[in-house]
Write a protein that holds these residues in place. Structure first.
Motif, PDB file in Angstrom:
ATOM      1  N   ALA A   1       0.708  -1.253  -0.060  1.00 49.15           N
ATOM      2  CA  ALA A   1      -0.021   0.034   0.042  1.00 49.15           C
ATOM      3  C   ALA A   1       0.888   1.209   0.060  1.00 49.15           C
ATOM      4  O   ALA A   1       2.054   1.359   0.467  1.00 49.15           O
ATOM      5  CB  ALA A   1      -0.936  -0.091   1.296  1.00 49.15           C
ATOM      6  N   LEU A   2       0.339   2.470  -0.674  1.00 49.06           N
ATOM      7  CA  LEU A   2       0.889   3.664  -0.797  1.00 49.06           C
ATOM      8  C   LEU A   2       0.160   4.608   0.341  1.00 49.06           C
ATOM      9  O   LEU A   2      -0.979   4.790   0.182  1.00 49.06           O
ATOM     10  CB  LEU A   2       0.993   4.314  -2.039  1.00 49.06           C
ATOM     11  N   THR A   3       0.721   5.205   1.292  1.00 44.88           N
ATOM     12  CA  THR A   3       0.087   5.957   2.391  1.00 44.88           C
ATOM     13  C   THR A   3       0.152   7.451   1.782  1.00 44.88           C
ATOM     14  O   THR A   3       1.007   7.887   0.852  1.00 44.88           O
ATOM     15  CB  THR A   3       0.978   5.963   3.676  1.00 44.88           C
ATOM     16  N   LYS A   4      -0.551   8.128   2.350  1.00 43.97           N
ATOM     17  CA  LYS A   4      -0.963   9.490   1.839  1.00 43.97           C
ATOM     18  C   LYS A   4       0.380  10.480   1.948  1.00 43.97           C
ATOM     19  O   LYS A   4       0.367  11.420   1.570  1.00 43.97           O
ATOM     20  CB  LYS A   4      -2.160  10.224   2.404  1.00 43.97           C
ATOM     21  N   ASP A   5       1.289   9.829   3.172  1.00 41.46           N
ATOM     22  CA  ASP A   5       2.411  10.436   3.544  1.00 41.46           C
ATOM     23  C   ASP A   5       3.682   9.945   2.457  1.00 41.46           C
ATOM     24  O   ASP A   5       4.545  10.623   2.751  1.00 41.46           O
ATOM     25  CB  ASP A   5       2.731  10.269   4.827  1.00 41.46           C
ATOM     26  N   GLY A   6       3.376   9.505   1.810  1.00 40.69           N
ATOM     27  CA  GLY A   6       4.539   8.715   0.845  1.00 40.69           C
ATOM     28  C   GLY A   6       5.181   7.544   1.201  1.00 40.69           C
ATOM     29  O   GLY A   6       6.206   7.345   0.776  1.00 40.69           O
ATOM     30  N   ASP A   7       4.737   6.804   2.190  1.00 43.31           N
ATOM     31  CA  ASP A   7       5.330   5.558   2.642  1.00 43.31           C
ATOM     32  C   ASP A   7       4.735   4.386   1.809  1.00 43.31           C
ATOM     33  O   ASP A   7       3.666   4.182   1.653  1.00 43.31           O
ATOM     34  CB  ASP A   7       5.440   5.105   3.771  1.00 43.31           C
ATOM     35  N   VAL A   8       5.776   3.566   1.315  1.00 41.48           N
ATOM     36  CA  VAL A   8       5.237   2.111   0.931  1.00 41.48           C
ATOM     37  C   VAL A   8       5.315   1.273   1.726  1.00 41.48           C
ATOM     38  O   VAL A   8       6.342   0.987   2.296  1.00 41.48           O
ATOM     39  CB  VAL A   8       5.901   1.650  -0.700  1.00 41.48           C
ATOM     40  N   ILE A   9       4.122   0.742   2.081  1.00 43.17           N
ATOM     41  CA  ILE A   9       3.984  -0.365   3.574  1.00 43.17           C
ATOM     42  C   ILE A   9       3.633  -1.743   3.131  1.00 43.17           C
ATOM     43  O   ILE A   9       2.820  -1.749   1.957  1.00 43.17           O
ATOM     44  CB  ILE A   9       3.296   0.269   4.507  1.00 43.17           C
ATOM     45  N   SER A  10       3.730  -2.716   3.774  1.00 44.23           N
ATOM     46  CA  SER A  10       3.516  -3.944   3.334  1.00 44.23           C
ATOM     47  C   SER A  10       3.086  -4.771   4.784  1.00 44.23           C
ATOM     48  O   SER A  10       3.820  -4.617   5.832  1.00 44.23           O
ATOM     49  CB  SER A  10       4.506  -4.881   2.540  1.00 44.23           C
ATOM     50  N   TRP A  11       2.105  -5.638   4.540  1.00 41.95           N
ATOM     51  CA  TRP A  11       1.985  -6.597   5.525  1.00 41.95           C
ATOM     52  C   TRP A  11       1.122  -7.970   4.910  1.00 41.95           C
ATOM     53  O   TRP A  11       0.954  -8.185   3.879  1.00 41.95           O
ATOM     54  CB  TRP A  11       0.822  -5.966   6.519  1.00 41.95           C
ATOM     55  N   GLY A  12       1.080  -8.965   5.700  1.00 42.87           N
ATOM     56  CA  GLY A  12       0.673 -10.531   5.468  1.00 42.87           C
ATOM     57  C   GLY A  12       1.700 -11.291   5.459  1.00 42.87           C
ATOM     58  O   GLY A  12       2.679 -11.320   6.164  1.00 42.87           O
ATOM     59  N   TRP A  13       1.713 -12.390   4.553  1.00 47.41           N
ATOM     60  CA  TRP A  13       2.543 -13.418   4.621  1.00 47.41           C
ATOM     61  C   TRP A  13       3.864 -13.022   3.617  1.00 47.41           C
ATOM     62  O   TRP A  13       3.962 -13.092   2.431  1.00 47.41           O
ATOM     63  CB  TRP A  13       2.091 -14.494   3.819  1.00 47.41           C
ATOM     64  N   GLY A  14       5.128 -12.753   4.368  1.00 51.37           N
ATOM     65  CA  GLY A  14       6.220 -12.303   3.669  1.00 51.37           C
ATOM     66  C   GLY A  14       7.254 -13.349   3.687  1.00 51.37           C
ATOM     67  O   GLY A  14       8.465 -12.904   3.936  1.00 51.37           O
TER      68      GLY A  14
ATOM     69  N   SER B   1      10.174   4.964   1.217  1.00 52.46           N
ATOM     70  CA  SER B   1       9.655   6.253   1.773  1.00 52.46           C
ATOM     71  C   SER B   1      10.073   7.432   1.153  1.00 52.46           C
ATOM     72  O   SER B   1      11.409   7.502   0.626  1.00 52.46           O
ATOM     73  CB  SER B   1       9.645   6.192   3.111  1.00 52.46           C
ATOM     74  N   LEU B   2       9.245   8.244   0.688  1.00 51.42           N
ATOM     75  CA  LEU B   2       9.625   9.386   0.067  1.00 51.42           C
ATOM     76  C   LEU B   2      10.531  10.425   0.972  1.00 51.42           C
ATOM     77  O   LEU B   2      11.170  10.998   0.287  1.00 51.42           O
ATOM     78  CB  LEU B   2       8.336  10.478  -0.396  1.00 51.42           C
ATOM     79  N   LYS B   3      10.608  10.137   2.147  1.00 47.10           N
ATOM     80  CA  LYS B   3      11.374  10.949   3.012  1.00 47.10           C
ATOM     81  C   LYS B   3      12.810  10.308   2.871  1.00 47.10           C
ATOM     82  O   LYS B   3      13.601  11.431   3.187  1.00 47.10           O
ATOM     83  CB  LYS B   3      10.849  10.395   4.802  1.00 47.10           C
ATOM     84  N   HIS B   4      13.168   9.334   2.316  1.00 45.14           N
ATOM     85  CA  HIS B   4      14.402   8.881   2.301  1.00 45.14           C
ATOM     86  C   HIS B   4      14.851   8.841   0.761  1.00 45.14           C
ATOM     87  O   HIS B   4      15.804   8.192   0.224  1.00 45.14           O
ATOM     88  CB  HIS B   4      14.673   7.444   2.696  1.00 45.14           C
ATOM     89  N   LEU B   5      14.143   9.754  -0.260  1.00 47.50           N
ATOM     90  CA  LEU B   5      14.419   9.495  -1.672  1.00 47.50           C
ATOM     91  C   LEU B   5      14.709  11.192  -2.189  1.00 47.50           C
ATOM     92  O   LEU B   5      14.504  11.990  -1.285  1.00 47.50           O
ATOM     93  CB  LEU B   5      12.904   9.355  -2.619  1.00 47.50           C
ATOM     94  N   PRO B   6      15.474  11.269  -3.040  1.00 48.17           N
ATOM     95  CA  PRO B   6      16.008  12.741  -3.549  1.00 48.17           C
ATOM     96  C   PRO B   6      14.626  13.606  -3.511  1.00 48.17           C
ATOM     97  O   PRO B   6      13.599  13.102  -3.992  1.00 48.17           O
ATOM     98  CB  PRO B   6      16.761  12.411  -4.792  1.00 48.17           C
ATOM     99  N   GLU B   7      14.787  14.813  -3.375  1.00 54.19           N
ATOM    100  CA  GLU B   7      13.755  15.722  -3.481  1.00 54.19           C
ATOM    101  C   GLU B   7      13.305  15.810  -5.007  1.00 54.19           C
ATOM    102  O   GLU B   7      13.967  15.858  -5.786  1.00 54.19           O
ATOM    103  CB  GLU B   7      14.323  17.038  -3.072  1.00 54.19           C
ATOM    104  N   GLY B   8      12.073  15.691  -5.197  1.00 52.95           N
ATOM    105  CA  GLY B   8      11.295  15.563  -6.230  1.00 52.95           C
ATOM    106  C   GLY B   8      11.062  14.313  -6.860  1.00 52.95           C
ATOM    107  O   GLY B   8      10.257  14.006  -7.885  1.00 52.95           O
ATOM    108  N   SER B   9      11.324  13.327  -6.102  1.00 49.95           N
ATOM    109  CA  SER B   9      10.875  12.141  -6.381  1.00 49.95           C
ATOM    110  C   SER B   9       9.493  11.743  -6.234  1.00 49.95           C
ATOM    111  O   SER B   9       8.823  12.551  -5.304  1.00 49.95           O
ATOM    112  CB  SER B   9      11.638  10.913  -5.488  1.00 49.95           C
TER     113      SER B   9
END
Length: 375
Positions: A306-319, A343-351
């Motif tokens: 899932a992609l959060t409105k804050d720009g994080d890609v998160i995951s759950w379930g059977w991994g 996370s957009l927080k850890h990507l270059p500005e403008g990503s």
């Protein structure tokens, strides 16, 4: 960091990252020759193969091509090439229009292409024989693509494709739904007089008795979920009721924005960013408590990205194959919580994170820079 990144199950090279080992952190995919120009707009995954579709209507494949699911393959290409994406060839005998929709069963791929009038009216199947139109006068061979005859009906076109373990569903522009493949569990509706002795429907048949015009279809392993357009949101579930997929379904979700399905669960993202889901939860597949508001969802076989409105890609379930990231509990579960894959927080500005996807224990993230240069 700019491009398509993948993690998870990779025993057949289906991640396209240049080798066949599972990975639990995102790795950039590789292409034979030049990477495609333009945005990747869809990622479809079978059991051990992956198809990428670009906005220009070109498809690329990686993984196991032995079933024919990856189209016409040059046998002299060598096994190593399966671990990098290469352009997919649907047919060498016809001049084809751009591909606009793709879906994958476990060992087949289905493509909808535009005709000369720009309508998505040409449907090709590649791979397992029970996904292809039966023809008693010929024997299908691996690597043969089949154009489905007389489908879709006149004055209609394909607006979406979905596939389960061994069945396919197409939604048409008039709101009708057609299905083919394995229908033994009722996932294609009432088809008692349309199947072979194994319960297989070999050409598209209209699914009757729905009661509303369908906007979107998604497929679980042996179940199909149909939903009306947003604002209406009526829901109809066909097939097996294991894990309450039919009995626990809401009658409607009018304010829906996106819908996805795992093998045992159905997930509906509302416009508010809240997620409604029901189905299997033994490995934590259903949404954990406290989930942030979401902008996008993609359900794999037994996990969710899932992609959060804050720009994080998160995951759950059977991994168990690393598809939910490196931090898992017993049996590979990410249960009652989620991992952050990017996370957009850890990507270059403008990503920008432009797409997410999930397959059979695989996860996908597409990242682009601000000026629109993809891959």
């Amino acid at each position: 960091m700019d491009g398509l990144f993948a993690l998870g199950s990779n025993g057949s090279g289906q991640l396209g990252i240049g080798h066949k080992q599972d990975v639990s952190v995102p790795r950039e995919v590789k292409f034979l020759g030049s990477a495609p120009l333009g945005e990747i707009v869809q990622i479809a995954a079978g059991g051990n193969h992956t198809i990428l579709l670009t906005e220009a209507g070109r498809a690329y494949w990686a993984g196991d091509a032995s079933s024919g699911a990856c189209g016409i393959v040059d046998d002299g290409a060598g096994e190593a090439e399966a671990t990098k994406f290469r352009e997919l060839v649907v047919s060498t005998s016809e001049r084809l229009g751009p591909i606009v929709h793709v879906a994958c069963t476990w060992d087949s791929s289905i493509f909808a292409l535009r005709d000369g009038c720009g309508k998505a009216t040409q449907v090709y199947t590649c791979g397992a024989a029970d996904m292809q139109e039966a023809n008693p006068d010929s024997e299908l061979t691996v690597g043969t693509s089949v154009l489905l005859s007389d489908f879709p009906p006149p004055e209609t076109e394909i607006v979406s494709l979905a596939a389960g373990f061994r069945h396919v569903v197409a939604v048409l522009s008039n709101g009708d739904v057609y299905g083919w493949g394995n229908g033994r569990k009722g996932q294609l509706g009432d088809i008692e007089d349309m199947t072979d002795p194994k319960g297989v429907v070999h050409r598209p048949r209209k699914v009757g008795g729905i009661g509303f015009k369908v906007k979107k279809a998604v497929c679980c392993q042996y179940t199909t979920c149909l939903i009306a357009e947003p604002g209406d949101g009526q829901i109809r579930v066909l097939g097996a009721d294991k894990w309450g997929l039919k009995s626990a379904a809401p009658a409607e979700v009018p304010n829906w924005d996106a819908i996805s399905a795992s093998w045992g669960g159905i997930y509906i993202l509302q416009r508010s960013g809240a997620l409604i889901a029901w189905g299997r939860d033994d490995h934590g597949q259903l949404p954990p408590l406290g989930l942030p508001d979401l902008d996008g969802i993609a359900a794999g076989s037994e996990h969710v990205v899932a992609l959060t409105k804050d720009g994080d890609v998160i995951s759950w379930g059977w991994g168990e194959h690393g598809n939910c990231g490196p931090q898992t509990e017993k049996f590979g579960d990410v249960k009652g919580r989620w991992n952050v894959l990017a996370s957009l927080k850890h990507l270059p500005e403008g990503s920008k994170i432009t797409a997410i996807a999930a397959g059979c224990a695989t996860s996908w993230i597409n990242v682009a820079i601000e000026d629109g240069l993809f891959l």
